[in-house]
Write a protein that holds these residues in place. Structure first.
Motif, PDB file in Angstrom:
ATOM      1  N   ASP A   1       0.951  -1.146  -0.123  1.00 46.77           N
ATOM      2  CA  ASP A   1      -0.034   0.029  -0.099  1.00 46.77           C
ATOM      3  C   ASP A   1       0.888   1.276   0.122  1.00 46.77           C
ATOM      4  O   ASP A   1       2.029   1.218   0.350  1.00 46.77           O
ATOM      5  CB  ASP A   1      -1.170  -0.146   1.146  1.00 46.77           C
ATOM      6  N   GLY A   2       0.147   2.097  -0.572  1.00 42.30           N
ATOM      7  CA  GLY A   2       1.131   3.486  -0.443  1.00 42.30           C
ATOM      8  C   GLY A   2       0.753   4.441  -1.719  1.00 42.30           C
ATOM      9  O   GLY A   2       0.005   4.045  -2.315  1.00 42.30           O
ATOM     10  N   THR A   3       1.389   5.241  -2.237  1.00 44.19           N
ATOM     11  CA  THR A   3       1.433   6.089  -3.508  1.00 44.19           C
ATOM     12  C   THR A   3       2.117   5.050  -4.550  1.00 44.19           C
ATOM     13  O   THR A   3       3.691   4.872  -4.336  1.00 44.19           O
ATOM     14  CB  THR A   3       1.708   7.384  -3.282  1.00 44.19           C
ATOM     15  N   TRP A   4       1.630   4.998  -5.566  1.00 39.66           N
ATOM     16  CA  TRP A   4       2.183   4.336  -6.739  1.00 39.66           C
ATOM     17  C   TRP A   4       1.917   5.210  -7.878  1.00 39.66           C
ATOM     18  O   TRP A   4       1.394   6.222  -7.879  1.00 39.66           O
ATOM     19  CB  TRP A   4       1.524   2.883  -7.100  1.00 39.66           C
ATOM     20  N   LYS A   5       2.527   4.785  -9.073  1.00 39.20           N
ATOM     21  CA  LYS A   5       2.405   5.330 -10.490  1.00 39.20           C
ATOM     22  C   LYS A   5       1.416   4.747 -11.201  1.00 39.20           C
ATOM     23  O   LYS A   5       1.381   3.502 -11.226  1.00 39.20           O
ATOM     24  CB  LYS A   5       3.787   5.817 -11.022  1.00 39.20           C
ATOM     25  N   LEU A   6       0.726   5.405 -12.166  1.00 41.93           N
ATOM     26  CA  LEU A   6      -0.112   4.654 -12.974  1.00 41.93           C
ATOM     27  C   LEU A   6      -0.350   5.348 -14.189  1.00 41.93           C
ATOM     28  O   LEU A   6      -0.258   6.485 -14.664  1.00 41.93           O
ATOM     29  CB  LEU A   6      -1.783   4.881 -12.391  1.00 41.93           C
TER      30      LEU A   6
ATOM     31  N   TRP B   1      -1.212   0.313 -16.226  1.00 42.40           N
ATOM     32  CA  TRP B   1      -0.015   0.036 -15.658  1.00 42.40           C
ATOM     33  C   TRP B   1       0.174   0.647 -14.378  1.00 42.40           C
ATOM     34  O   TRP B   1      -0.004   1.843 -14.245  1.00 42.40           O
ATOM     35  CB  TRP B   1       1.065   0.143 -16.698  1.00 42.40           C
ATOM     36  N   TYR B   2       0.598  -0.105 -13.277  1.00 45.06           N
ATOM     37  CA  TYR B   2       1.050   0.305 -12.191  1.00 45.06           C
ATOM     38  C   TYR B   2       2.615   0.455 -11.932  1.00 45.06           C
ATOM     39  O   TYR B   2       3.403  -0.576 -12.470  1.00 45.06           O
ATOM     40  CB  TYR B   2       0.498  -0.557 -10.743  1.00 45.06           C
TER      41      TYR B   2
ATOM     42  N   THR C   1      -1.183   7.708  -7.730  1.00 41.00           N
ATOM     43  CA  THR C   1      -2.509   6.721  -7.403  1.00 41.00           C
ATOM     44  C   THR C   1      -2.225   5.947  -6.168  1.00 41.00           C
ATOM     45  O   THR C   1      -1.060   5.670  -5.663  1.00 41.00           O
ATOM     46  CB  THR C   1      -2.772   5.722  -8.473  1.00 41.00           C
ATOM     47  N   ALA C   2      -3.265   6.064  -5.379  1.00 43.45           N
ATOM     48  CA  ALA C   2      -3.177   5.340  -4.146  1.00 43.45           C
ATOM     49  C   ALA C   2      -3.513   3.947  -4.250  1.00 43.45           C
ATOM     50  O   ALA C   2      -4.395   3.451  -4.992  1.00 43.45           O
ATOM     51  CB  ALA C   2      -4.265   5.960  -3.098  1.00 43.45           C
ATOM     52  N   VAL C   3      -2.814   2.973  -3.378  1.00 51.64           N
ATOM     53  CA  VAL C   3      -2.933   1.589  -3.247  1.00 51.64           C
ATOM     54  C   VAL C   3      -3.281   1.448  -1.914  1.00 51.64           C
ATOM     55  O   VAL C   3      -2.119   1.815  -0.977  1.00 51.64           O
ATOM     56  CB  VAL C   3      -1.860   0.855  -4.011  1.00 51.64           C
ATOM     57  N   PRO C   4      -4.358   0.816  -1.452  1.00 55.15           N
ATOM     58  CA  PRO C   4      -5.429   0.151  -2.637  1.00 55.15           C
ATOM     59  C   PRO C   4      -6.127   1.376  -2.869  1.00 55.15           C
ATOM     60  O   PRO C   4      -6.429   2.622  -2.329  1.00 55.15           O
ATOM     61  CB  PRO C   4      -6.234  -0.716  -1.422  1.00 55.15           C
ATOM     62  N   GLY C   5      -6.859   0.959  -4.154  1.00 61.32           N
ATOM     63  CA  GLY C   5      -7.600   1.923  -5.002  1.00 61.32           C
ATOM     64  C   GLY C   5      -7.958   1.447  -6.118  1.00 61.32           C
ATOM     65  O   GLY C   5      -7.623   0.319  -6.533  1.00 61.32           O
ATOM     66  N   ASP C   6      -8.684   2.223  -7.018  1.00 55.95           N
ATOM     67  CA  ASP C   6      -8.673   1.677  -8.291  1.00 55.95           C
ATOM     68  C   ASP C   6      -8.460   2.865  -9.410  1.00 55.95           C
ATOM     69  O   ASP C   6      -8.415   4.155  -9.093  1.00 55.95           O
ATOM     70  CB  ASP C   6     -10.407   1.378  -8.521  1.00 55.95           C
ATOM     71  N   ILE C   7      -8.338   2.592 -10.631  1.00 57.15           N
ATOM     72  CA  ILE C   7      -8.187   3.580 -11.606  1.00 57.15           C
ATOM     73  C   ILE C   7      -9.068   4.783 -11.707  1.00 57.15           C
ATOM     74  O   ILE C   7      -8.760   5.843 -11.829  1.00 57.15           O
ATOM     75  CB  ILE C   7      -7.875   2.904 -13.038  1.00 57.15           C
ATOM     76  N   HIS C   8     -10.478   4.262 -11.490  1.00 58.56           N
ATOM     77  CA  HIS C   8     -11.403   5.564 -11.587  1.00 58.56           C
ATOM     78  C   HIS C   8     -11.309   6.569 -10.378  1.00 58.56           C
ATOM     79  O   HIS C   8     -11.406   7.701 -10.803  1.00 58.56           O
ATOM     80  CB  HIS C   8     -12.821   4.785 -11.448  1.00 58.56           C
TER      81      HIS C   8
END
Length: 78
Positions: free
Chosen positions: A9-14, A77-78, A40-47
């Motif tokens: 979890d945390g901040t990722w790139k999308l 892509w994450y 993007t935040a993980v957990p989360g979704d593209i929307h």
């Protein structure tokens, strides 16, 4: 043997690509330039990310889901 836990979890790139083009663009490479990718935040979704970056309107409000159908034809892509 102790169990090792790895938090993802945390901040990722999308980023999105045309279907089946991510491998050709080497998006899996650790050397890929992610400067233009969205945070993007993980957990989360593209929307959630697309709403936050104003690329789409809230897909869960009214008929906005019709305007967001294009997201299912892209690879993410994450």
């Amino acid at each position: 043997m102790p169990v090792k836990t790895l938090s993802l979890d945390g901040t990722w790139k999308l980023i999105d690509t045309e279907a089946m083009q991510g491998d050709a663009q080497d998006l899996f490479s650790p050397k890929v330039d992610t400067a233009s990718w969205m945070d993007t935040a993980v957990p989360g979704d593209i929307h959630q990310t697309l709403v936050k970056t104003k690329r789409i309107e809230d897909p869960y409000f009214g008929l906005n889901n019709e305007k967001c159908r294009w997201t299912s034809s892209r690879d993410w892509w994450y």
